[in-house]
Design a protein around this motif. Structure first.
Motif, short mmCIF file in Angstrom:
data_model
loop_
_atom_site.label_atom_id
_atom_site.label_comp_id
_atom_site.label_asym_id
_atom_site.label_seq_id
_atom_site.Cartn_x
_atom_site.Cartn_y
_atom_site.Cartn_z
N TYR A 112 41.38 28.89 49.36
CA TYR A 112 40.46 29.75 48.62
C TYR A 112 39.89 29.13 47.36
CZ TYR A 112 42.80 33.19 51.55
OH TYR A 112 43.32 33.88 52.61
N CYS A 113 40.54 28.16 46.79
CA CYS A 113 40.16 27.74 45.44
C CYS A 113 39.66 26.30 45.38
CB CYS A 113 41.34 27.87 44.50
SG CYS A 113 42.39 29.30 44.81
N CYS A 116 36.05 24.97 44.80
CA CYS A 116 35.43 25.02 43.48
C CYS A 116 36.24 24.28 42.40
CB CYS A 116 35.21 26.46 43.03
SG CYS A 116 33.90 27.30 43.92
N HIS A 117 37.53 24.20 42.61
CA HIS A 117 38.38 23.62 41.54
C HIS A 117 38.98 22.27 41.95
CE1 HIS A 117 38.29 27.06 38.80
NE2 HIS A 117 38.37 27.84 39.87
N ILE A 135 39.31 28.64 29.02
CA ILE A 135 38.20 29.49 28.57
C ILE A 135 38.70 30.92 28.40
CG2 ILE A 135 35.85 30.27 29.07
CD1 ILE A 135 35.68 27.87 31.06
N HIS A 136 39.60 31.32 29.30
CA HIS A 136 40.01 32.73 29.33
C HIS A 136 41.49 32.91 29.01
CE1 HIS A 136 36.10 33.83 30.90
NE2 HIS A 136 36.19 32.79 31.69
N LYS A 154 30.01 34.17 36.06
CA LYS A 154 30.04 32.71 36.04
C LYS A 154 30.33 32.14 37.42
CE LYS A 154 29.32 32.05 31.63
NZ LYS A 154 30.43 32.06 30.69
N MET A 156 33.10 32.88 39.36
CA MET A 156 34.52 32.87 39.74
C MET A 156 34.83 34.23 40.39
SD MET A 156 37.76 31.85 39.66
CE MET A 156 39.37 32.66 39.61
C1 HEC Z 1 33.04 29.91 44.02
C2 HEC Z 1 33.74 29.03 43.15
C3 HEC Z 1 35.14 29.37 42.73
C4 HEC Z 1 36.22 29.66 43.52
C5 HEC Z 1 36.27 29.73 45.04
C6 HEC Z 1 37.33 29.83 42.63
N1 HEC Z 1 36.94 29.68 41.34
FE1 HEC Z 1 38.11 29.78 39.70
N2 HEC Z 1 36.49 29.53 38.51
C7 HEC Z 1 35.21 29.28 38.95
C8 HEC Z 1 34.32 29.16 37.79
C9 HEC Z 1 32.84 28.87 37.85
C10 HEC Z 1 35.12 29.37 36.66
C11 HEC Z 1 34.67 29.33 35.20
C12 HEC Z 1 34.42 30.72 34.67
C13 HEC Z 1 33.81 30.67 33.28
O1 HEC Z 1 33.12 29.70 32.97
O2 HEC Z 1 34.04 31.64 32.56
C14 HEC Z 1 36.48 29.59 37.14
C15 HEC Z 1 37.56 29.81 36.32
C16 HEC Z 1 38.86 29.90 36.75
C17 HEC Z 1 40.00 30.04 35.88
C18 HEC Z 1 39.97 30.14 34.38
C19 HEC Z 1 39.88 28.79 33.77
C20 HEC Z 1 39.86 28.86 32.26
O3 HEC Z 1 39.56 27.82 31.67
O4 HEC Z 1 40.14 29.92 31.70
C21 HEC Z 1 41.12 30.04 36.68
C22 HEC Z 1 42.56 30.15 36.23
C23 HEC Z 1 40.66 29.94 38.05
N3 HEC Z 1 39.30 29.85 38.05
C24 HEC Z 1 41.49 29.94 39.15
C25 HEC Z 1 41.03 30.06 40.46
C26 HEC Z 1 41.88 30.29 41.59
C27 HEC Z 1 43.40 30.41 41.53
C28 HEC Z 1 41.08 30.37 42.67
C29 HEC Z 1 41.46 30.67 44.12
C30 HEC Z 1 42.26 31.83 44.36
C31 HEC Z 1 39.71 30.17 42.22
N4 HEC Z 1 39.73 29.98 40.87
C32 HEC Z 1 38.62 30.12 43.05
C33 HEC Z 1 34.80 29.15 40.26
C34 HEC Z 1 35.60 29.39 41.36
#
Ligand code: HEC
Length: 196
Positions: A112-113, A116-117, A135-136, A154, A156
């Motif tokens: 799932y993640c 993007c990450h 960031i959060h 954003k 996420m």
């Molecule tokens: C479609 C793309 C996408 C997917 C899929 C995604 N993320 Fe993200 N995620 C982002 C983006 C873009 C941000 C930055 C949000 C912001 O700038 O405020 C983010 C931010 C985060 C943050 C916060 C980072 C911070 O610096 O505070 C976490 C933790 C995180 N994601 C975990 C996950 C996890 C765990 C998963 C899977 C379950 C996931 N993400 C799936 C795009 C994604």
């Protein structure tokens, strides 16, 4: 009476009676009724549609499509409870130390993640999850809240509605386990440095 025409077709007289009087350009037609089985099937579909409307449709003694749908959704929600958002930091921190839980979380993360990450959390569309800049918020409960509610504006997604409670906790444990792992070519830090 059974007669034959000159080609040997039976019941010539009977078929002759079935000719419709009207003639189009000298061509006459048979009155050719649909076979009985066809008519019965046709009538059957009409009867079925009436029964269906009264049982499933919005009128009648059925509960109606909307209630039916709500019912299904309630059953689904009962079978897949959404995370309540109340999880203790202690529980999550204990999970980070549990290899099994982190491994499960890694499987979720891959599914799932990682798109993007990145699988190593180095960041791609989403930020780097391995550095200490957040960031959060970087406390493990902050990470849990971010992952649960997402940052929709954003890009996420909110995972709280998509993952089971334990999957959510596992994936957060995996994220926390990546702290300080220094993957190759990471995304530059974003947000504020946090000491956990
Ligand atoms: C479609 C793309 C996408 C997917 C899929 C995604 N993320 Fe993200 N995620 C982002 C983006 C873009 C941000 C930055 C949000 C912001 O700038 O405020 C983010 C931010 C985060 C943050 C916060 C980072 C911070 O610096 O505070 C976490 C933790 C995180 N994601 C975990 C996950 C996890 C765990 C998963 C899977 C379950 C996931 N993400 C799936 C795009 C994604």
């Amino acid at each position: 009476m059974s007669t034959q025409d000159d080609k040997g077709n039976k019941d010539f007289a009977a078929t002759n009676e079935r000719l419709i009087e009207h003639s189009y350009d000298g061509i006459q037609e048979y009155d050719n009724p649909m076979p009985r089985w066809w008519l019965l099937t046709f009538a059957g579909t009409i009867i079925f549609s009436v029964i269906y409307v009264f049982n499933v449709g919005p009128i009648g003694n059925g509960k109606g499509r909307v209630a039916d749908y709500d019912d299904d959704m309630r059953k689904f929600a009962a079978a897949h409870p959404a995370p309540t958002g109340t999880v203790s930091a202690d529980k999550l921190l204990a999970m980070v130390k549990d290899k099994e839980e982190v491994h499960e979380g890694g499987e979720e993360f891959k599914k799932y993640c990682a798109s993007c990450h990145r699988m190593d959390g180095g960041g791609l569309i989403g930020p780097n999850l391995t550095d200490n800049a957040w960031i959060h918020g970087g406390q493990i409960t902050d990470i849990y809240t971010t992952v649960m509610n997402g940052v929709l504006e954003k890009g996420m997604p909110a995972w709280g509605t998509m993952l089971k409670p334990e999957q959510l906790e596992q994936v957060v444990a995996y994220v926390a386990s990546l702290q300080g792992s220094n993957p190759a070519n990471p995304k530059p830090p974003q947000g504020t440095p946090v000491t956990p």
